[in-house]
Structures are given as structure tokens and as C-alpha cells.
Write a protein that holds these residues in place. Structure first.
Motif, PDB file in Angstrom:
ATOM      1  N   ARG A 142       0.835  -1.200   0.000  1.00 48.55           N
ATOM      2  CA  ARG A 142       0.000   0.000   0.000  1.00 48.55           C
ATOM      3  C   ARG A 142       0.871   1.253   0.000  1.00 48.55           C
ATOM      4  O   ARG A 142       1.985   1.253   0.542  1.00 48.55           O
ATOM      5  CB  ARG A 142      -0.920   0.019   1.224  1.00 48.55           C
ATOM      6  CG  ARG A 142      -2.034  -0.999   1.145  1.00 48.55           C
ATOM      7  CD  ARG A 142      -3.071  -0.765   2.226  1.00 48.55           C
ATOM      8  NE  ARG A 142      -2.572  -1.076   3.556  1.00 48.55           N
ATOM      9  CZ  ARG A 142      -2.835  -0.364   4.648  1.00 48.55           C
ATOM     10  NH1 ARG A 142      -3.561   0.743   4.550  1.00 48.55           N
ATOM     11  NH2 ARG A 142      -2.373  -0.735   5.825  1.00 48.55           N
ATOM     12  N   LYS A 143       0.365   2.269  -0.614  1.00 49.09           N
ATOM     13  CA  LYS A 143       1.045   3.560  -0.645  1.00 49.09           C
ATOM     14  C   LYS A 143       1.180   4.082   0.786  1.00 49.09           C
ATOM     15  O   LYS A 143       0.262   3.974   1.586  1.00 49.09           O
ATOM     16  CB  LYS A 143       0.248   4.548  -1.493  1.00 49.09           C
ATOM     17  CG  LYS A 143       0.958   5.876  -1.769  1.00 49.09           C
ATOM     18  CD  LYS A 143       0.130   6.719  -2.719  1.00 49.09           C
ATOM     19  CE  LYS A 143       0.791   8.066  -2.983  1.00 49.09           C
ATOM     20  NZ  LYS A 143       2.092   7.921  -3.668  1.00 49.09           N
ATOM     21  N   GLY A 144       2.356   4.638   1.104  1.00 56.77           N
ATOM     22  CA  GLY A 144       2.590   5.182   2.432  1.00 56.77           C
ATOM     23  C   GLY A 144       3.310   4.237   3.372  1.00 56.77           C
ATOM     24  O   GLY A 144       3.677   4.634   4.483  1.00 56.77           O
ATOM     25  N   GLN A 145       3.539   2.984   2.938  1.00 57.36           N
ATOM     26  CA  GLN A 145       4.213   2.027   3.819  1.00 57.36           C
ATOM     27  C   GLN A 145       5.714   2.265   3.883  1.00 57.36           C
ATOM     28  O   GLN A 145       6.312   2.234   4.956  1.00 57.36           O
ATOM     29  CB  GLN A 145       3.920   0.591   3.353  1.00 57.36           C
ATOM     30  CG  GLN A 145       2.477   0.161   3.573  1.00 57.36           C
ATOM     31  CD  GLN A 145       2.215  -1.235   3.047  1.00 57.36           C
ATOM     32  OE1 GLN A 145       2.759  -1.648   2.004  1.00 57.36           O
ATOM     33  NE2 GLN A 145       1.383  -1.984   3.758  1.00 57.36           N
ATOM     34  N   ASP A 150       5.990   3.785  -2.216  1.00 56.50           N
ATOM     35  CA  ASP A 150       5.337   4.993  -2.724  1.00 56.50           C
ATOM     36  C   ASP A 150       5.610   5.203  -4.209  1.00 56.50           C
ATOM     37  O   ASP A 150       4.888   5.945  -4.875  1.00 56.50           O
ATOM     38  CB  ASP A 150       5.810   6.222  -1.942  1.00 56.50           C
ATOM     39  CG  ASP A 150       5.160   6.310  -0.568  1.00 56.50           C
ATOM     40  OD1 ASP A 150       4.208   5.555  -0.307  1.00 56.50           O
ATOM     41  OD2 ASP A 150       5.618   7.128   0.244  1.00 56.50           O
ATOM     42  N   TYR A 170      -4.209   1.979  -2.811  1.00 57.85           N
ATOM     43  CA  TYR A 170      -4.583   3.341  -2.408  1.00 57.85           C
ATOM     44  C   TYR A 170      -5.498   3.368  -1.172  1.00 57.85           C
ATOM     45  O   TYR A 170      -6.008   4.424  -0.819  1.00 57.85           O
ATOM     46  CB  TYR A 170      -5.261   4.075  -3.572  1.00 57.85           C
ATOM     47  CG  TYR A 170      -4.276   4.445  -4.660  1.00 57.85           C
ATOM     48  CD1 TYR A 170      -3.388   5.504  -4.505  1.00 57.85           C
ATOM     49  CD2 TYR A 170      -4.212   3.704  -5.840  1.00 57.85           C
ATOM     50  CE1 TYR A 170      -2.477   5.837  -5.497  1.00 57.85           C
ATOM     51  CE2 TYR A 170      -3.300   4.028  -6.841  1.00 57.85           C
ATOM     52  CZ  TYR A 170      -2.439   5.093  -6.653  1.00 57.85           C
ATOM     53  OH  TYR A 170      -1.530   5.406  -7.644  1.00 57.85           O
ATOM     54  N   TRP A 171      -5.693   2.245  -0.525  1.00 55.97           N
ATOM     55  CA  TRP A 171      -6.555   2.191   0.642  1.00 55.97           C
ATOM     56  C   TRP A 171      -5.767   2.557   1.900  1.00 55.97           C
ATOM     57  O   TRP A 171      -4.619   2.140   2.082  1.00 55.97           O
ATOM     58  CB  TRP A 171      -7.133   0.789   0.811  1.00 55.97           C
ATOM     59  CG  TRP A 171      -8.201   0.438  -0.188  1.00 55.97           C
ATOM     60  CD1 TRP A 171      -8.162   0.620  -1.539  1.00 55.97           C
ATOM     61  CD2 TRP A 171      -9.450  -0.194   0.098  1.00 55.97           C
ATOM     62  NE1 TRP A 171      -9.310   0.150  -2.123  1.00 55.97           N
ATOM     63  CE2 TRP A 171     -10.121  -0.362  -1.140  1.00 55.97           C
ATOM     64  CE3 TRP A 171     -10.055  -0.644   1.259  1.00 55.97           C
ATOM     65  CZ2 TRP A 171     -11.379  -0.961  -1.231  1.00 55.97           C
ATOM     66  CZ3 TRP A 171     -11.310  -1.244   1.183  1.00 55.97           C
ATOM     67  CH2 TRP A 171     -11.954  -1.387  -0.057  1.00 55.97           C
ATOM     68  N   ASN A 172      -6.403   3.300   2.807  1.00 58.39           N
ATOM     69  CA  ASN A 172      -5.769   3.592   4.096  1.00 58.39           C
ATOM     70  C   ASN A 172      -6.318   2.639   5.165  1.00 58.39           C
ATOM     71  O   ASN A 172      -7.212   1.823   4.899  1.00 58.39           O
ATOM     72  CB  ASN A 172      -5.983   5.055   4.496  1.00 58.39           C
ATOM     73  CG  ASN A 172      -7.456   5.448   4.579  1.00 58.39           C
ATOM     74  OD1 ASN A 172      -8.292   4.636   4.983  1.00 58.39           O
ATOM     75  ND2 ASN A 172      -7.770   6.682   4.206  1.00 58.39           N
ATOM     76  N   ASP A 173      -5.789   2.750   6.389  1.00 53.70           N
ATOM     77  CA  ASP A 173      -6.201   1.841   7.460  1.00 53.70           C
ATOM     78  C   ASP A 173      -7.693   1.959   7.763  1.00 53.70           C
ATOM     79  O   ASP A 173      -8.356   0.944   8.045  1.00 53.70           O
ATOM     80  CB  ASP A 173      -5.399   2.117   8.732  1.00 53.70           C
ATOM     81  CG  ASP A 173      -3.953   1.641   8.629  1.00 53.70           C
ATOM     82  OD1 ASP A 173      -3.582   1.085   7.578  1.00 53.70           O
ATOM     83  OD2 ASP A 173      -3.203   1.831   9.606  1.00 53.70           O
ATOM     84  N   THR A 174      -8.221   3.168   7.726  1.00 53.36           N
ATOM     85  CA  THR A 174      -9.640   3.365   8.025  1.00 53.36           C
ATOM     86  C   THR A 174     -10.519   2.626   7.019  1.00 53.36           C
ATOM     87  O   THR A 174     -11.517   1.988   7.385  1.00 53.36           O
ATOM     88  CB  THR A 174      -9.989   4.863   8.012  1.00 53.36           C
ATOM     89  OG1 THR A 174      -9.198   5.536   9.010  1.00 53.36           O
ATOM     90  CG2 THR A 174     -11.461   5.085   8.308  1.00 53.36           C
ATOM     91  N   GLN A 175     -10.148   2.706   5.744  1.00 54.29           N
ATOM     92  CA  GLN A 175     -10.903   1.999   4.710  1.00 54.29           C
ATOM     93  C   GLN A 175     -10.803   0.488   4.890  1.00 54.29           C
ATOM     94  O   GLN A 175     -11.779  -0.248   4.721  1.00 54.29           O
ATOM     95  CB  GLN A 175     -10.401   2.393   3.323  1.00 54.29           C
ATOM     96  CG  GLN A 175     -10.726   3.827   2.924  1.00 54.29           C
ATOM     97  CD  GLN A 175     -10.035   4.226   1.636  1.00 54.29           C
ATOM     98  OE1 GLN A 175      -8.801   4.222   1.547  1.00 54.29           O
ATOM     99  NE2 GLN A 175     -10.831   4.570   0.636  1.00 54.29           N
TER     100      GLN A 175
END
Length: 207
Positions: A142-145, A150, A170-175
């Protein structure tokens, strides 16, 4: 399954905002030897659920370092049973007891750290990939790891030319939390990677 760089870039633009299962279905329709890799770390259940929701037969390559926490092993067994995972287990050629008596778990600045990483992670992974020779490799990158991750996208190519497919890129932890809640899936946060000191350090499999 061979794509030009321009084709991958075009597909990545199309896949922005597309449901993971649609991306997975597309990849499976264009694949002969797909695999999923997993270590049962936090949120790995999402990719395992999404892929097996489309194809239950797909091989799941689990490269177990031998240093997972009891929670992670229990989590893995729960998912293997619940999702009917087609697990292909790969472990180091040395036992952890043998290695502990010789070098233990070296710190990142110890010259033995590279030997340790080769033994517990890189060699089993290469062995798994050589045996299965995949043309498509599903991951939960995932992006941001990490800085390296990235620079990737939903679709990217490994150094060996295997098409890496990361449907949740493109998913974040909340998603992902919402996805897990929707499908009533368990997560696992008591995970330990003996080759990494910092959470955002690249593990070596994707570089």
C-alpha cells in the motif's frame, strides 16, 4: 502475460478507485500461474479474502520466518480454516533454535544481519517463487508504507518481470478497517518481523 510500461501506466490510471475484486478478476483472466504471498501481518486478511473470493484454488505462498508471535500463528490457522486457503508453506533451511545458538537475531548495524535476512526471508521466498514461477503476484502493498512502495502503483513489475498486483494500494487503514468490519474478518496486530527494526523499513522482497 507481458505488458509494456506504457500499458501498465494506462491500466493503473483505469484502476484508480476500482473495487479490489474487479482488479483481481482482471488479473486472473490474464494469468496462467497466479500466486498470493502472505506473512499474516496486520491487514493481510484483506488481500487473502478478496483474492479467494474470486478464486479459492489460487496458491497462497506463506514464507514463515519461524519467529512469528503466538498470536500470528493462531491468526494464520484461523484464516487458513475459515477462508479455505490453499497454503504452500516455505520455511528457512535452518531451525530457529540452530540460528539462535549461532547468531541470535542480529541488530540492523550488525554485519550478520544480512546473513540472517537471507536465511529467514529471502532464500525461502526465492525458493517459493522458483517452484511456482508465477506470472502474476498478488500482494497487499500500500502507498505510504515505505519510500520504495510509494514509487509503485496497483500494477508494477518485479525485478524478474512478474506482474505485481496490489488491489488495495490506495486504501488507508480506516478503509481497510471498514472492509474487515463489513466482511466480519479478524485482524492481527501482534506481529513481529525479525528482519525489520522500523515499521517503514523495506523488507527486501519488493526491491
Amino acid at each position: 502475460m507481458a505488458f509494456l510500461k506504457e500499458e501498465i501506466e494506462s491500466l493503473n490510471r483505469q484502476f484508480r478507485g476500482i473495487a479490489p475484486q474487479e482488479i483481481i478478476s482482471w488479473a486472473l483472466n490474464n494469468s496462467k500461474r497466479p500466486v498470493v504471498t502472505t506473512n499474516f501481518r496486520p491487514y493481510e486478511v484483506a488481500i487473502l479474502h478478496a483474492v479467494t473470493d474470486v478464486s479459492i484454488e489460487i496458491p497462497i505462498l506463506w514464507c514463515d520466518t519461524g519467529y512469528n508471535t503466538p498470536n500470528t500463528y493462531k491468526h494464520a490457522e484461523e484464516l487458513i480454516s475459515r477462508l479455505g486457503l490453499n497454503i504452500k508453506l516455505y520455511v528457512p533451511k535452518q531451525t530457529s533454535a540452530h540460528r539462535d545458538s549461532i547468531m541470535g537475531i542480529p541488530q540492523i548495524d550488525d554485519p550478520l544481519h544480512s546473513v540472517f535476512t537471507e536465511q529467514v526471508k529471502l532464500e525461502p521466498f526465492r525458493r517459493a517463487m522458483e517452484e511456482h514461477k508465477p506470472d502474476v503476484w498478488f500482494t497487499n502493498l500500500r502507498k505510504g508504507q515505505t519510500a520504495h512502495r510509494d514509487s509503485l502503483d496497483v500494477l508494477s513489475l518485479s525485478n524478474d518481470g512478474v506482474l505485481k498486483v496490489s488491489p488495495f494500494y490506495y486504501w488507508n487503514d480506516t478503509q481497510l478497517d471498514a472492509y474487515l468490519e463489513e466482511h466480519q474478518l479478524p485482524n492481527e496486530h501482534k506481529y513481529f518481523d525479525p528482519t525489520k527494526v522500523l515499521e517503514n523499513r523495506e523488507c527486501g522482497l519488493h526491491t
